[in-house]
Design a protein around this motif. Sequence first.
Motif, PDB file in Angstrom:
ATOM      1  N   GLN A  16      42.942  36.321  36.420  1.00  0.00           N
ATOM      2  CA  GLN A  16      43.495  37.442  36.918  1.00  0.00           C
ATOM      3  C   GLN A  16      42.629  38.913  36.746  1.00  0.00           C
ATOM      4  N   ARG A  17      42.002  38.808  35.514  1.00  0.00           N
ATOM      5  CA  ARG A  17      41.173  39.890  35.586  1.00  0.00           C
ATOM      6  C   ARG A  17      39.934  39.805  36.469  1.00  0.00           C
ATOM      7  N   ARG A  18      39.403  38.591  36.602  1.00  0.00           N
ATOM      8  CA  ARG A  18      38.174  38.413  37.375  1.00  0.00           C
ATOM      9  C   ARG A  18      38.396  38.807  39.055  1.00  0.00           C
ATOM     10  N   ARG A  19      39.628  38.224  39.321  1.00  0.00           N
ATOM     11  CA  ARG A  19      40.061  38.544  40.628  1.00  0.00           C
ATOM     12  C   ARG A  19      40.359  40.150  40.809  1.00  0.00           C
ATOM     13  N   ASP A  20      40.891  40.846  39.856  1.00  0.00           N
ATOM     14  CA  ASP A  20      41.162  42.093  39.834  1.00  0.00           C
ATOM     15  C   ASP A  20      39.562  42.923  40.132  1.00  0.00           C
ATOM     16  N   LEU A  21      38.691  42.510  39.294  1.00  0.00           N
ATOM     17  CA  LEU A  21      37.277  42.932  39.410  1.00  0.00           C
ATOM     18  C   LEU A  21      36.637  42.891  40.730  1.00  0.00           C
TER      19      LEU A  21
END
Length: 73
Positions: A16-21
Amino acid sequence: MTTGSQWARPSPTGRQRRRDLAVGVLLTAGVAVSTLLSRSAGIDPGSLRPGQGEELAWALAVGLPLCFRRAFR
């Protein structure tokens, strides 16, 4: 079963953090490219248009916070 006062939002996963980035960077890049293309094409939305640096700063200010939207809760 938990009640509303006992429930805590789970921390974001690495995915999820990578997708947000990725979403934040792509949106920011898209707005920046759109700004540069509209200037090079001579599109003028009005006589009070800010400078190119200010437009790019706004693109960063709007897009980059999306990179961190789940990091802080």
